[in-house]
Write an enzyme that holds these catalytic residues in place. Structure first.
Site, PDB file in Angstrom:
ATOM      1  CE1 TYR A 230      -3.334  -2.708   0.202  1.00 24.83           C
ATOM      2  CE2 TYR A 230      -3.642  -2.272   2.528  1.00 24.83           C
ATOM      3  CZ  TYR A 230      -3.977  -2.972   1.395  1.00 24.83           C
ATOM      4  OH  TYR A 230      -4.958  -3.932   1.453  1.00 24.83           O
TER       5      TYR A 230
ATOM      6  N   GLY B 205     -17.669  -1.584  -2.446  1.00 26.27           N
ATOM      7  CA  GLY B 205     -18.254  -2.566  -3.345  1.00 26.27           C
ATOM      8  C   GLY B 205     -17.310  -2.897  -4.485  1.00 26.27           C
TER       9      GLY B 205
HETATM   10  N1  LIG Z   1      -7.028  -8.491   1.210  1.00 28.13           N
HETATM   11  C1  LIG Z   1      -7.225  -7.748   0.140  1.00 28.13           C
HETATM   12  O1  LIG Z   1      -7.057  -8.208  -0.984  1.00 28.13           O
HETATM   13  C2  LIG Z   1      -7.693  -6.323   0.292  1.00 28.13           C
HETATM   14  C3  LIG Z   1      -8.098  -5.619  -0.840  1.00 28.13           C
HETATM   15  C4  LIG Z   1      -8.542  -4.314  -0.676  1.00 28.13           C
HETATM   16  C5  LIG Z   1      -8.561  -3.745   0.579  1.00 28.13           C
HETATM   17  N2  LIG Z   1      -8.144  -4.451   1.670  1.00 28.13           N
HETATM   18  C6  LIG Z   1      -8.171  -3.855   3.033  1.00 28.13           C
HETATM   19  O2  LIG Z   1      -9.513  -3.604   3.366  1.00 28.13           O
HETATM   20  C7  LIG Z   1      -9.673  -2.249   3.775  1.00 28.13           C
HETATM   21  C8  LIG Z   1     -11.079  -1.783   3.386  1.00 28.13           C
HETATM   22  O3  LIG Z   1     -11.211  -1.762   1.988  1.00 28.13           O
HETATM   23  P1  LIG Z   1     -11.152  -0.418   1.152  1.00 28.13           P
HETATM   24  O4  LIG Z   1     -10.510   0.657   1.912  1.00 28.13           O
HETATM   25  O5  LIG Z   1     -10.577  -0.779  -0.151  1.00 28.13           O
HETATM   26  O6  LIG Z   1     -12.664  -0.111   0.828  1.00 28.13           O
HETATM   27  P2  LIG Z   1     -13.893   0.282   1.753  1.00 28.13           P
HETATM   28  O7  LIG Z   1     -13.535   0.345   3.177  1.00 28.13           O
HETATM   29  O8  LIG Z   1     -15.014  -0.549   1.322  1.00 28.13           O
HETATM   30  O9  LIG Z   1     -14.201   1.750   1.197  1.00 28.13           O
HETATM   31  C9  LIG Z   1     -13.236   2.738   1.127  1.00 28.13           C
HETATM   32  C10 LIG Z   1     -13.745   3.789   0.165  1.00 28.13           C
HETATM   33  O10 LIG Z   1     -14.921   4.354   0.680  1.00 28.13           O
HETATM   34  C11 LIG Z   1     -14.679   5.728   1.070  1.00 28.13           C
HETATM   35  N3  LIG Z   1     -15.263   5.872   2.396  1.00 28.13           N
HETATM   36  C12 LIG Z   1     -14.827   5.364   3.573  1.00 28.13           C
HETATM   37  N4  LIG Z   1     -15.659   5.706   4.571  1.00 28.13           N
HETATM   38  C13 LIG Z   1     -16.649   6.436   4.018  1.00 28.13           C
HETATM   39  C14 LIG Z   1     -17.797   7.077   4.541  1.00 28.13           C
HETATM   40  N5  LIG Z   1     -18.100   7.021   5.845  1.00 28.13           N
HETATM   41  N6  LIG Z   1     -18.589   7.751   3.674  1.00 28.13           N
HETATM   42  C15 LIG Z   1     -18.317   7.822   2.367  1.00 28.13           C
HETATM   43  N7  LIG Z   1     -17.225   7.239   1.798  1.00 28.13           N
HETATM   44  C16 LIG Z   1     -16.408   6.548   2.630  1.00 28.13           C
HETATM   45  C17 LIG Z   1     -13.185   5.915   1.053  1.00 28.13           C
HETATM   46  O11 LIG Z   1     -12.854   7.223   0.635  1.00 28.13           O
HETATM   47  P3  LIG Z   1     -12.337   8.339   1.688  1.00 28.13           P
HETATM   48  O12 LIG Z   1     -10.879   8.074   1.935  1.00 28.13           O
HETATM   49  O13 LIG Z   1     -12.599   9.610   0.967  1.00 28.13           O
HETATM   50  O14 LIG Z   1     -13.170   8.197   2.921  1.00 28.13           O
HETATM   51  C18 LIG Z   1     -12.767   4.925  -0.027  1.00 28.13           C
HETATM   52  O15 LIG Z   1     -12.990   5.444  -1.331  1.00 28.13           O
HETATM   53  C19 LIG Z   1      -8.548  -1.522   3.020  1.00 28.13           C
HETATM   54  O16 LIG Z   1      -8.278  -0.257   3.551  1.00 28.13           O
HETATM   55  C20 LIG Z   1      -7.441  -2.518   3.143  1.00 28.13           C
HETATM   56  O17 LIG Z   1      -6.804  -2.399   4.408  1.00 28.13           O
HETATM   57  C21 LIG Z   1      -7.728  -5.737   1.542  1.00 28.13           C
END
Ligand SMILES: NC(=O)c1ccc[n+]([C@@H]2O[C@H](COP(=O)([O-])OP(=O)(O)OC[C@H]3O[C@@H](n4cnc5c(N)ncnc54)[C@H](OP(=O)(O)O)[C@@H]3O)[C@@H](O)[C@H]2O)c1
Length: 292
Positions: A70, A220
């Site tokens: 990351y 999503g």
């Molecule tokens: N194992 C794997 O393959 C894998 C893959 C992907 C991710 N991950 C892990 O899983 C974690 C979660 O996934 P993710 O971060 O990709 O996606 P997520 O948590 O589903 O969503 C993050 C997205 O939503 C926005 N967001 C977050 N809180 C919000 C809110 N309260 N209102 C509106 N928008 C919001 C964020 O933008 P803002 O920054 O503007 O809030 C970002 O664009 C990651 O951070 C990572 O640590 C693991």
């Protein structure tokens, strides 16, 4: 209770091996700025995202998900975590993942071979400034059997570099393969209201007391907030609770079982507070049914 006073403990706790974490955690992938993994994007504001990490811990978050891969042009999630939080609180569990890798300019490398996993674990140790890692997930891609890779991580666990092991991006058979080698404390898969492909894996984890840690629960399959439209059912429930659609999405995952740990990712301080507060949002049976 005002949103900013709700803590990460509001959804209760779960255990990862011998460590107890609040079910509301934090994902570090969004800290680096630009589009995720975009080495050409605009780097995040360092002070702002360091503030997000510190505030998360103040709000009771003690489970942070990260990875050495990351990083954007000028920011590394692990470096930010180290800068913001070291010396680390005793109860903080940092989970990282290995398998994928990127070269220094950010281009993706093929999945690591089993003999390359030690180097990836050591890279995380150096960046986080630790002598052992609390949880390491093997993030697989395209393997029929993860036995060789997971076996290599089990050796690093035996050597004391890793405390607990997890697996990510897996199907049910991968869980059984790993468990034949060493205990698995968590499974991290893409999962959310619009993506139920891992329903069976989630259930199997629940039956076995293994944590299920969904990612992309807000974003999503679109992989960015707004990438998937919020259904009328989500919007109606949000309105009824004075909540946001993102909070409904997080609360829905937590309602799938006590073993589900949320790790919403954000670089935005207001979203952080909102996401932590989602732990106090309880959806009724009717509301849950309307989301099915
Ligand atoms: N194992 C794997 O393959 C894998 C893959 C992907 C991710 N991950 C892990 O899983 C974690 C979660 O996934 P993710 O971060 O990709 O996606 P997520 O948590 O589903 O969503 C993050 C997205 O939503 C926005 N967001 C977050 N809180 C919000 C809110 N309260 N209102 C509106 N928008 C919001 C964020 O933008 P803002 O920054 O503007 O809030 C970002 O664009 C990651 O951070 C990572 O640590 C693991």
């Amino acid at each position: 209770m005002p949103t900013h006073e709700i803590t990460a403990a509001s959804a209760g706790t779960w255990t990862l091996g011998d460590m107890t974490v609040n079910r509301i955690g934090f994902g570090a992938m969004r800290l680096t700025g630009g589009a995720a993994f975009d080495s050409g994007g605009t780097p995040s504001d360092r002070d702002r995202v360091i503030g997000v990490l510190r505030r998360a811990v103040e709000l009771g978050v003690n489970h942070i998900d990260t990875a050495a891969f990351y990083f954007s042009r000028l920011r590394s999630a692990n470096e930010l975590i180290n800068r913001a939080l070291a010396p680390y609180p005793d109860d903080l569990v940092i989970a990282t993942k290995v398998g994928p890798g990127r070269d220094p300019s950010g281009d993706w490398l093929p999945l690591a071979r089993p003999d390359q996993l030690r180097g990836q674990v050591e890279e995380n140790l150096r960046q986080l400034g630790r002598d052992h890692l609390d949880v390491v997930n093997l993030r697989q891609h395209g393997l029929d059997s993860i036995a060789e890779h997971f076996g290599a991580l089990a050796e690093l666990r035996d050597a004391g570099l890793i405390r607990h092991l997890g697996i990510s991006n897996v199907r049910p058979q991968h869980l059984a393969q790993a468990q034949a080698i060493a205990p698995v404390v968590c499974v991290q898969n893409a999962y959310g209201i619009d993506n139920r492909l891992s329903d069976k894996t989630l259930r199997t984890c629940g039956e076995q007391g293994v944590a299920f840690v969904p990612f992309y629960s807000i974003a999503g399959d679109g992989r960015d907030a707004g990438g998937v439209a919020d259904s009328e059912a989500i919007l109606a429930i949000a309105r009824a609770h004075g909540a946001t659609p993102a909070q409904v999405r997080i609360a829905w995952t937590l309602a799938r079982g006590p073993h589900v740990l949320a790790i919403p990712g954000t670089g935005n301080p207001d979203h952080l507070v909102e996401n932590v507060a989602a732990g106090a949002l309880r959806l009724s049976a009717d509301e849950l049914a309307s989301l099915d």
